[in-house]
Design a protein around this motif. Sequence first.
Motif, PDB file in Angstrom:
ATOM      1  N   ARG A  62       4.388  28.894 -22.461  1.00  0.00           N
ATOM      2  CA  ARG A  62       4.821  28.788 -23.930  1.00  0.00           C
ATOM      3  C   ARG A  62       5.402  30.022 -24.639  1.00  0.00           C
ATOM      4  NH1 ARG A  62       1.875  24.703 -26.760  1.00  0.00           N
ATOM      5  NH2 ARG A  62       0.269  23.544 -25.550  1.00  0.00           N
ATOM      6  N   PRO A  63       6.585  29.879 -25.454  1.00  0.00           N
ATOM      7  CA  PRO A  63       7.257  31.003 -26.130  1.00  0.00           C
ATOM      8  C   PRO A  63       6.224  31.672 -26.950  1.00  0.00           C
ATOM      9  CG  PRO A  63       8.186  28.868 -26.780  1.00  0.00           C
ATOM     10  CD  PRO A  63       7.122  28.664 -25.638  1.00  0.00           C
ATOM     11  N   ASN A  64       5.100  30.989 -27.610  1.00  0.00           N
ATOM     12  CA  ASN A  64       4.341  31.503 -28.620  1.00  0.00           C
ATOM     13  C   ASN A  64       2.845  31.831 -27.890  1.00  0.00           C
ATOM     14  OD1 ASN A  64       3.910  28.841 -28.354  1.00  0.00           O
ATOM     15  ND2 ASN A  64       3.331  28.641 -30.562  1.00  0.00           N
ATOM     16  N   SER A  66      -0.457  32.466 -26.755  1.00  0.00           N
ATOM     17  CA  SER A  66      -1.604  33.041 -27.356  1.00  0.00           C
ATOM     18  C   SER A  66      -2.687  33.049 -26.106  1.00  0.00           C
ATOM     19  CB  SER A  66      -2.049  32.274 -28.377  1.00  0.00           C
ATOM     20  OG  SER A  66      -3.684  32.291 -28.928  1.00  0.00           O
TER      21      SER A  66
END
Length: 123
Positions: A62-64, A66
């Motif tokens: 995922r680019p974001n 977490s």
Amino acid sequence: GSISEKEYCYIPMGGLLPDASQRVIAVGGAAATVHPSTGYQLCRMLTSSTDLAATVSAELARPNFSPDTASAAAYQTLWPRKSRLQRDFQVFGGEFLGMQPVDNLRGFFAAFFMQEMDVWGGF
């Protein structure tokens, strides 16, 4: 024959599930995958490893990204609701059997294993 060596082994059966809010993803015995009735954990760990790897891989891509979201997704993959409910029932059964007098258990297991294997084999 004589006993040349004794080994003490402790297999935690039941116990708490890992803390799903932590970032360190527990796997295998550390993830409480020990079957509360039999003490086996290898099959449960191996069957969950492919899905767990896919989940972690998807989260890392995922680019974001977490870490908190990734670990939460990993724990949801390891312990979906159905598996948690099944485990709770197994722990209950183990605790119930553990409270029974030995003579009752002998009778229970003698009758249990007298059944056809397809009746008791899944347990």
